[in-house]
Enzyme design. Structure first.
Site, PDB file in Angstrom:
ATOM      1  N   ARG A 125      27.832  50.383  42.363  1.00 51.20           N
ATOM      2  CA  ARG A 125      28.936  50.467  43.319  1.00 51.20           C
ATOM      3  C   ARG A 125      28.424  50.733  44.727  1.00 51.20           C
ATOM      4  O   ARG A 125      28.937  50.178  45.711  1.00 51.20           O
ATOM      5  CB  ARG A 125      29.922  51.553  42.865  1.00 51.20           C
ATOM      6  CG  ARG A 125      30.698  51.113  41.640  1.00 51.20           C
ATOM      7  CD  ARG A 125      31.550  52.229  41.073  1.00 51.20           C
ATOM      8  NE  ARG A 125      32.504  52.765  42.022  1.00 51.20           N
ATOM      9  CZ  ARG A 125      33.140  53.917  41.869  1.00 51.20           C
ATOM     10  NH1 ARG A 125      32.934  54.653  40.801  1.00 51.20           N
ATOM     11  NH2 ARG A 125      34.000  54.343  42.767  1.00 51.20           N
ATOM     12  N   CYS A 147      17.286  67.082  42.869  1.00 47.76           N
ATOM     13  CA  CYS A 147      17.330  67.941  44.057  1.00 47.76           C
ATOM     14  C   CYS A 147      15.939  68.520  44.298  1.00 47.76           C
ATOM     15  O   CYS A 147      15.105  68.560  43.389  1.00 47.76           O
ATOM     16  CB  CYS A 147      18.319  69.064  43.756  1.00 47.76           C
ATOM     17  SG  CYS A 147      18.474  70.326  45.003  1.00 47.76           S
ATOM     18  N   CYS A 162      21.781  74.109  41.849  1.00 49.18           N
ATOM     19  CA  CYS A 162      22.016  75.025  42.976  1.00 49.18           C
ATOM     20  C   CYS A 162      23.335  74.728  43.703  1.00 49.18           C
ATOM     21  O   CYS A 162      23.744  75.489  44.564  1.00 49.18           O
ATOM     22  CB  CYS A 162      20.846  74.991  43.958  1.00 49.18           C
ATOM     23  SG  CYS A 162      20.710  73.445  44.877  1.00 49.18           S
ATOM     24  N   SER A 195      47.892  52.603  42.129  1.00 49.14           N
ATOM     25  CA  SER A 195      48.690  52.288  40.938  1.00 49.14           C
ATOM     26  C   SER A 195      49.631  53.443  40.581  1.00 49.14           C
ATOM     27  O   SER A 195      50.519  53.281  39.756  1.00 49.14           O
ATOM     28  CB  SER A 195      47.780  51.949  39.762  1.00 49.14           C
ATOM     29  OG  SER A 195      46.872  53.004  39.548  1.00 49.14           O
ATOM     30  N   HIS A 253      39.238  62.725  46.116  1.00 50.99           N
ATOM     31  CA  HIS A 253      38.328  62.500  44.981  1.00 50.99           C
ATOM     32  C   HIS A 253      36.864  62.466  45.403  1.00 50.99           C
ATOM     33  O   HIS A 253      36.025  61.950  44.666  1.00 50.99           O
ATOM     34  CB  HIS A 253      38.719  61.211  44.240  1.00 50.99           C
ATOM     35  CG  HIS A 253      40.071  61.293  43.582  1.00 50.99           C
ATOM     36  ND1 HIS A 253      40.787  60.180  43.186  1.00 50.99           N
ATOM     37  CD2 HIS A 253      40.837  62.373  43.253  1.00 50.99           C
ATOM     38  CE1 HIS A 253      41.939  60.580  42.640  1.00 50.99           C
ATOM     39  NE2 HIS A 253      41.991  61.891  42.686  1.00 50.99           N
TER      40      HIS A 253
HETATM   41  C1  BJW Z   1      46.779  46.416  46.525  1.00 51.48           C
HETATM   42  C2  BJW Z   1      45.933  45.423  47.025  1.00 51.48           C
HETATM   43  C3  BJW Z   1      46.111  45.028  48.380  1.00 51.48           C
HETATM   44  C4  BJW Z   1      45.406  45.791  44.962  1.00 51.48           C
HETATM   45  N1  BJW Z   1      47.057  45.622  49.118  1.00 51.48           N
HETATM   46  N2  BJW Z   1      47.710  46.976  47.267  1.00 51.48           N
HETATM   47  C5  BJW Z   1      49.363  65.099  34.289  1.00 51.48           C
HETATM   48  C6  BJW Z   1      49.796  64.207  33.308  1.00 51.48           C
HETATM   49  C7  BJW Z   1      48.866  63.428  32.609  1.00 51.48           C
HETATM   50  C8  BJW Z   1      47.517  63.521  32.868  1.00 51.48           C
HETATM   51  C9  BJW Z   1      47.097  64.394  33.819  1.00 51.48           C
HETATM   52  C10 BJW Z   1      48.007  65.172  34.512  1.00 51.48           C
HETATM   53  N3  BJW Z   1      47.314  65.926  35.408  1.00 51.48           N
HETATM   54  C11 BJW Z   1      45.998  65.635  35.287  1.00 51.48           C
HETATM   55  C12 BJW Z   1      45.848  64.699  34.321  1.00 51.48           C
HETATM   56  C13 BJW Z   1      44.581  64.096  33.868  1.00 51.48           C
HETATM   57  C14 BJW Z   1      44.014  63.080  34.829  1.00 51.48           C
HETATM   58  C15 BJW Z   1      44.979  61.890  34.952  1.00 51.48           C
HETATM   59  O1  BJW Z   1      45.687  61.726  35.920  1.00 51.48           O
HETATM   60  N4  BJW Z   1      44.952  60.991  33.994  1.00 51.48           N
HETATM   61  C16 BJW Z   1      45.796  59.778  34.043  1.00 51.48           C
HETATM   62  C17 BJW Z   1      44.947  58.556  33.717  1.00 51.48           C
HETATM   63  C18 BJW Z   1      46.978  59.960  33.168  1.00 51.48           C
HETATM   64  N5  BJW Z   1      43.748  63.648  36.141  1.00 51.48           N
HETATM   65  C19 BJW Z   1      42.663  64.390  36.353  1.00 51.48           C
HETATM   66  O2  BJW Z   1      41.881  64.643  35.444  1.00 51.48           O
HETATM   67  C20 BJW Z   1      42.452  64.947  37.748  1.00 51.48           C
HETATM   68  N6  BJW Z   1      42.155  66.335  37.655  1.00 51.48           N
HETATM   69  C21 BJW Z   1      43.097  67.286  37.527  1.00 51.48           C
HETATM   70  O3  BJW Z   1      44.283  67.032  37.667  1.00 51.48           O
HETATM   71  O4  BJW Z   1      42.599  68.521  37.242  1.00 51.48           O
HETATM   72  C22 BJW Z   1      43.470  69.469  36.630  1.00 51.48           C
HETATM   73  C23 BJW Z   1      43.753  69.014  35.190  1.00 51.48           C
HETATM   74  C24 BJW Z   1      42.740  68.480  34.412  1.00 51.48           C
HETATM   75  C25 BJW Z   1      43.005  68.044  33.113  1.00 51.48           C
HETATM   76  C26 BJW Z   1      44.300  68.125  32.598  1.00 51.48           C
HETATM   77  C27 BJW Z   1      45.323  68.652  33.400  1.00 51.48           C
HETATM   78  C28 BJW Z   1      45.036  69.113  34.697  1.00 51.48           C
HETATM   79  C29 BJW Z   1      41.260  64.292  38.396  1.00 51.48           C
HETATM   80  C30 BJW Z   1      41.445  62.846  38.634  1.00 51.48           C
HETATM   81  C31 BJW Z   1      40.165  62.250  39.209  1.00 51.48           C
HETATM   82  C32 BJW Z   1      40.229  60.731  39.318  1.00 51.48           C
HETATM   83  N7  BJW Z   1      38.926  60.235  39.598  1.00 51.48           N
HETATM   84  C33 BJW Z   1      38.740  58.803  39.855  1.00 51.48           C
HETATM   85  C34 BJW Z   1      37.228  58.540  40.022  1.00 51.48           C
HETATM   86  C35 BJW Z   1      36.730  59.062  41.362  1.00 51.48           C
HETATM   87  C36 BJW Z   1      35.266  58.873  41.515  1.00 51.48           C
HETATM   88  C37 BJW Z   1      34.866  57.405  41.561  1.00 51.48           C
HETATM   89  O5  BJW Z   1      35.406  56.601  42.347  1.00 51.48           O
HETATM   90  O6  BJW Z   1      33.982  57.077  40.811  1.00 51.48           O
HETATM   91  O7  BJW Z   1      39.444  58.432  41.055  1.00 51.48           O
HETATM   92  S1  BJW Z   1      39.456  57.759  38.620  1.00 51.48           S
HETATM   93  C38 BJW Z   1      40.011  56.507  39.725  1.00 51.48           C
HETATM   94  O8  BJW Z   1      41.462  56.446  39.730  1.00 51.48           O
HETATM   95  C39 BJW Z   1      39.596  56.993  41.122  1.00 51.48           C
HETATM   96  C40 BJW Z   1      40.811  56.619  41.935  1.00 51.48           C
HETATM   97  O9  BJW Z   1      40.826  57.371  43.134  1.00 51.48           O
HETATM   98  C41 BJW Z   1      41.946  56.914  41.006  1.00 51.48           C
HETATM   99  C42 BJW Z   1      43.239  56.225  41.355  1.00 51.48           C
HETATM  100  O10 BJW Z   1      43.106  54.857  41.298  1.00 51.48           O
HETATM  101  P1  BJW Z   1      43.885  53.946  42.364  1.00 51.48           P
HETATM  102  O11 BJW Z   1      43.359  54.214  43.706  1.00 51.48           O
HETATM  103  O12 BJW Z   1      45.334  54.076  42.172  1.00 51.48           O
HETATM  104  O13 BJW Z   1      43.328  52.497  41.949  1.00 51.48           O
HETATM  105  P2  BJW Z   1      43.918  51.430  40.893  1.00 51.48           P
HETATM  106  O14 BJW Z   1      42.847  50.452  40.639  1.00 51.48           O
HETATM  107  O15 BJW Z   1      44.504  52.113  39.729  1.00 51.48           O
HETATM  108  O16 BJW Z   1      45.136  50.744  41.668  1.00 51.48           O
HETATM  109  C43 BJW Z   1      44.954  49.896  42.784  1.00 51.48           C
HETATM  110  C44 BJW Z   1      46.323  49.506  43.301  1.00 51.48           C
HETATM  111  O17 BJW Z   1      46.165  48.721  44.465  1.00 51.48           O
HETATM  112  C45 BJW Z   1      47.131  48.651  42.301  1.00 51.48           C
HETATM  113  O18 BJW Z   1      48.452  49.164  42.226  1.00 51.48           O
HETATM  114  C46 BJW Z   1      47.142  47.250  42.937  1.00 51.48           C
HETATM  115  O19 BJW Z   1      48.338  46.527  42.669  1.00 51.48           O
HETATM  116  C47 BJW Z   1      47.030  47.601  44.414  1.00 51.48           C
HETATM  117  N8  BJW Z   1      46.413  46.571  45.287  1.00 51.48           N
HETATM  118  N9  BJW Z   1      45.082  44.964  46.089  1.00 51.48           N
HETATM  119  C48 BJW Z   1      47.848  46.514  48.598  1.00 51.48           C
HETATM  120  N10 BJW Z   1      45.341  44.000  48.988  1.00 51.48           N
HETATM  121 ZN    ZN Z   2      19.427  72.021  43.764  1.00 51.57          ZN
END
Ligand code: BJW
Ligand code: ZN
Length: 249
Positions: free
Chosen positions: A81, A158, A141, A199, A130
């Protein structure tokens, strides 16, 4: 497409022109962006058709468990990436958001993206919910450093000898308290919020639009397709962020 031809798909009839007028009357604006805003720069979205790396879903690689089990594999994904990202530039949507910030007194950009393209476009007041793919964090560390080495050594260590990981937030990990607090202040204080290119399924970011609505803001979504959030929005403009956002300026 001219401004007047973008119509919205929800309860009230807003045209993009109405939102433009509203934008420049706003005192405080918040914007939440997701992977879709970088799509027109060439960055694959997570859940789009080019989003899979070697057939792994993000939920399989973006977890602390995956890193513990196979740090080499996870670093290979990030290296791939980082190499791709290094060639990409901000697009018209990133630039439009940077332009909006210049005109609005209280402006906060909350991004879920780790790619750093908003900063390159000139956005200043950014909350990176994120993390950032161009930073690394030591598992021993805890030191965080900027690291733009491409390709990065697999595995990177590190100076203290500890294994480095990307300084991003994985599934199951807590978002930084200070980032969440800043995001909530911006959401609760804004009178207009845009939800762009996400999304709307990853929490807690997915709940921000509803929170803004509950707090009285007008909430406007921009996406190429409807999302689970669309039904609750004041307006959803279906189209590319790079086509729609520049027309707000
Ligand atoms: C266009 C376009 C154009 C295309 N113009 N539009 C409550 C309920 C259920 C589950 C949970 C909850 N609370 C927490 C959770 C668990 C989990 C979660 O949400 N899971 C779901 C899958 C259900 N969340 C977490 O674990 C979070 N932590 C947390 O809440 O801690 C406390 C906790 C933990 C455990 C349980 C409960 C509480 C942390 C989430 C971290 C997400 N990390 C990632 C990776 C980051 C690092 C990396 O990049 O490698 O973040 S995952 C990935 O998804 C990344 C993104 O930021 C994130 C969101 O994705 P995004 O940006 O929406 O992308 P896409 O691809 O999904 O969508 C793209 C959109 O663009 C589409 O709609 C297209 O149509 C559109 N599009 N071209 C306009 N030209
Ligand atoms: Zn270190």
């Amino acid at each position: 497409m001219p401004l007047s031809e973008y119509t919205m798909h929800n309860i009230k009839e807003f045209r993009l022109q109405d939102i433009q007028e509203r934008l420049y009357k706003s005192k405080a604006v918040a914007i939440l962006t997701g992977a879709g805003i970088s799509a027109e720069s060439g960055v694959p979205t997570f859940r789009g058709k080019n989003g899979l790396w070697k057939n792994f879903r993000p939920e399989e690689l973006a977890t602390p468990e995956a890193f513990k089990q196979d740090p080499r594999l996870v670093w290979e994904w990030y290296d791939w990436r980082r190499r791709t990202l290094a060639q990409f530039k901000p697009n018209a949507a990133h630039l439009a958001i940077a332009g909006i910030e210049k005109r609005i007194k209280e402006f906060t950009l909350i991004t879920q993206n780790v790619d750093g393209l908003h900063q390159l476009a000139g956005s200043k007041n950014i909350i990176e919910l994120h993390g950032n793919i161009w930073r690394v964090r030591c598992l021993s560390c805890g030191k965080i450093t900027v690291n733009r080495v491409v390709p990065i050594k697999i595995l990177p260590f590190c100076e203290c000898g500890g294994l480095l990981r990307p300084d991003v937030v994985w599934f199951g990990e807590m978002l930084s308290d200070s980032n969440l607090t800043k995001a909530f202040v911006a959401i609760d204080n804004c009178d207009l919020m845009f939800i762009i290119g996400t999304s709307g399924i990853v929490q807690p970011a997915a709940s921000f639009a509803l929170r803004a609505k509950d707090e009285g803001a007008l909430v406007v979504e921009v996406n190429i397709e409807k999302t689970p959030l669309s039904a609750s929005m004041d307006a959803t403009f279906i189209g590319k962020a790079g086509d729609i956002l520049p027309q707000l300026l």
